[in-house]
Motif scaffolding. Structure first.
Motif, PDB file in Angstrom:
ATOM      1  N   GLY A  95       0.788  -1.306  -0.208  1.00 11.24           N
ATOM      2  CA  GLY A  95      -0.106  -0.024  -0.017  1.00 11.24           C
ATOM      3  C   GLY A  95       0.690   1.193   0.088  1.00 11.24           C
ATOM      4  O   GLY A  95       2.079   1.307  -0.272  1.00 11.24           O
ATOM      5  N   ILE A  96       0.286   2.409   0.298  1.00  7.15           N
ATOM      6  CA  ILE A  96       0.769   3.676   0.199  1.00  7.15           C
ATOM      7  C   ILE A  96       0.339   4.631   1.452  1.00  7.15           C
ATOM      8  O   ILE A  96      -0.903   4.220   1.879  1.00  7.15           O
ATOM      9  N   VAL A  97       0.933   5.413   1.704  1.00  7.62           N
ATOM     10  CA  VAL A  97       0.461   6.536   2.730  1.00  7.62           C
ATOM     11  C   VAL A  97       0.218   7.940   1.889  1.00  7.62           C
ATOM     12  O   VAL A  97       0.995   8.251   1.142  1.00  7.62           O
ATOM     13  N   VAL A  98      -0.874   8.604   2.362  1.00  6.30           N
ATOM     14  CA  VAL A  98      -1.214   9.649   1.744  1.00  6.30           C
ATOM     15  C   VAL A  98      -1.753  10.739   2.766  1.00  6.30           C
ATOM     16  O   VAL A  98      -1.879  10.153   4.017  1.00  6.30           O
ATOM     17  N   LYS A  99      -1.965  11.803   2.106  1.00  2.00           N
ATOM     18  CA  LYS A  99      -2.585  12.924   3.341  1.00  2.00           C
ATOM     19  C   LYS A  99      -3.901  12.400   3.746  1.00  2.00           C
ATOM     20  O   LYS A  99      -4.744  12.031   3.111  1.00  2.00           O
ATOM     21  N   GLY A 100      -4.224  12.855   4.956  1.00  2.00           N
ATOM     22  CA  GLY A 100      -5.679  12.484   5.358  1.00  2.00           C
ATOM     23  C   GLY A 100      -5.664  11.637   6.730  1.00  2.00           C
ATOM     24  O   GLY A 100      -4.821  12.003   7.452  1.00  2.00           O
ATOM     25  N   ASP A 101      -6.524  10.897   6.819  1.00  2.00           N
ATOM     26  CA  ASP A 101      -6.575  10.094   8.177  1.00  2.00           C
ATOM     27  C   ASP A 101      -7.371   8.698   7.926  1.00  2.00           C
ATOM     28  O   ASP A 101      -8.108   8.729   6.945  1.00  2.00           O
ATOM     29  N   GLY A 102      -7.165   7.815   8.836  1.00  2.00           N
ATOM     30  CA  GLY A 102      -7.846   6.704   8.746  1.00  2.00           C
ATOM     31  C   GLY A 102      -7.321   5.737   7.633  1.00  2.00           C
ATOM     32  O   GLY A 102      -5.974   5.688   7.375  1.00  2.00           O
ATOM     33  N   LEU A 103      -8.001   4.732   7.398  1.00  2.00           N
ATOM     34  CA  LEU A 103      -7.594   3.561   6.592  1.00  2.00           C
ATOM     35  C   LEU A 103      -8.609   3.350   5.323  1.00  2.00           C
ATOM     36  O   LEU A 103      -9.898   3.511   5.466  1.00  2.00           O
ATOM     37  N   THR A 104      -7.828   3.152   4.178  1.00  2.00           N
ATOM     38  CA  THR A 104      -8.752   2.663   2.981  1.00  2.00           C
ATOM     39  C   THR A 104      -8.166   1.430   2.450  1.00  2.00           C
ATOM     40  O   THR A 104      -7.053   1.221   2.329  1.00  2.00           O
ATOM     41  N   LEU A 105      -9.230   0.578   2.118  1.00  2.00           N
ATOM     42  CA  LEU A 105      -9.007  -0.796   1.625  1.00  2.00           C
ATOM     43  C   LEU A 105      -9.321  -0.479   0.030  1.00  2.00           C
ATOM     44  O   LEU A 105     -10.571  -0.323  -0.135  1.00  2.00           O
ATOM     45  N   MET A 106      -8.695  -1.234  -0.853  1.00  2.00           N
ATOM     46  CA  MET A 106      -8.649  -1.403  -2.268  1.00  2.00           C
ATOM     47  C   MET A 106      -8.759  -2.848  -2.717  1.00  2.00           C
ATOM     48  O   MET A 106      -7.761  -3.558  -2.000  1.00  2.00           O
ATOM     49  N   HIS A 107      -9.271  -3.315  -3.561  1.00  2.00           N
ATOM     50  CA  HIS A 107      -9.144  -4.662  -4.216  1.00  2.00           C
ATOM     51  C   HIS A 107      -8.924  -4.373  -5.679  1.00  2.00           C
ATOM     52  O   HIS A 107     -10.183  -4.057  -6.385  1.00  2.00           O
TER      53      HIS A 107
END
Length: 322
Positions: free
Chosen positions: A295-307
């Protein structure tokens, strides 16, 4: 009943020394005479952290391993441990000590002392171990709070094996649905985690953030994101799965979601700038370890899950919580 989260929040008002790192990490760090002393403690309780019929030698091994995993996540070299033991039957305790000795030798973490207690009749057995390590000399001790936008997110090892091993051992997954060779291997992953302190030590100067995966990849990634005031985006298809897991549970979205929420992996979760990718792979390969960018780290907060580039709703349960 007090939740773990609420209790830790209350503890923050007490643990104000800088060495406590705001209780946002899995270890304390004390600087003494130019050295960084890393301290961590874990407790295991019967029927909570191990099965009642688990071999006592395996219980002892796991107790040592989970603490060594915390040291590995801080890039620390194991120095020794202190151990608290709840006395029981002679045969059980003798087998437990054999496992303790084997684990201490395997992880090169000598036993330095501790305590023994006698539990009330019928009380679950409980064991605690405090591990001490020497932090890296050439860089700060990694924390879970340093992830930076632009970092790649990495894991070591494979994810979900221990959770599937527990399902085999407790009968949730019927034994006739598992190849015997895979059943043994998965059960071993649950009972005898194998963190690699040398990998954490090698990566310490490469990473911006690092922690171990104990309660599940999703919940621990969320903790890292929250501690770092950033958003972590994980690609479900990139999460490494072992052959035993793939051939037992499959590798579709449901199997992958089960793997990333299972817990008890005791692998490393870390972030680092993309330009360090080749060096990270080189260091891991030199130690015979597997690492994968997930994955990657981006600006913002929390967790996003992709598939496969499509967003996936986060499950209600991100991982294990007390």
């Amino acid at each position: 009943m007090t939740s773990e989260f609420a209790f830790i929040e209350a503890l923050r008002a007490i643990a104000t020394d800088p060495a406590a790192r705001g209780l946002d990490d899995d270890a304390a760090v004390i600087e003494i005479g130019g050295e960084k002393l890393v301290l961590t403690m874990d407790t295991m309780v019967d029927s909570v952290h191990f099965l009642p019929d688990d071999p006592p030698a395996d219980v002892a091994w796991k107790l040592v391993a989970v603490n060594v995993s915390d040291l590995a996540a801080k890039g620390a070299e194991p120095l020794g441990c202190l151990f608290s033991h709840a006395l029981g039957e002679d045969g059980w305790d003798t087998a437990f000590l054999a496992g303790l000795k084997a684990a201490a030798e395997h992880f090169a973490i000598p036993l330095l002392g501790g305590d023994t207690v006698r539990m009330p009749e019928g009380a679950p057995r409980s064991f605690s171990l405090t591990a001490l390590g020497r932090g890296p000399r050439d860089c700060p001790v990694p924390s879970r709070s340093g992830a930076q936008p632009g970092d790649r997110v990495w894991v070591s090892g494979t994810i979900g094996d221990s959770g599937l091993g527990l399902a085999v051992l407790n009968g949730t997954l019927k034994s006739d649905a598992v190849v015997p060779e895979h059943a043994r291997w998965l059960g071993e992953r649950y009972r005898r985690p194998a963190p690699v302190p040398a990998l954490g030590m090698a990566l310490a100067s490469m990473v911006n953030a690092m922690m171990d995966i104990s309660d599940g990849l999703l919940v621990d990634a969320r903790r890292m994101a929250d501690a770092s005031a950033a958003r972590i985006v994980l690609g479900l298809e990139s999460v490494p799965l072992s052959r035993a897991l793939r051939e037992t549970a499959g590798q579709d979205r449901a199997a992958r979601l089960a793997a990333v929420t299972a817990g008890d992996d005791y692998c490393l979760l870390f972030t680092a700038p993309p330009e360090r990718t080749a060096r990270i792979r080189e260091l891991a390969a030199g130690l015979g370890c597997e690492v994968n960018a997930v994955g990657i780290v981006v600006k913002g907060d929390g967790l996003t899950l992709m598939h496969d580039d499509q967003p996936v709703p986060l499950p209600d349960r991100l991982g294990y919580q007390h």
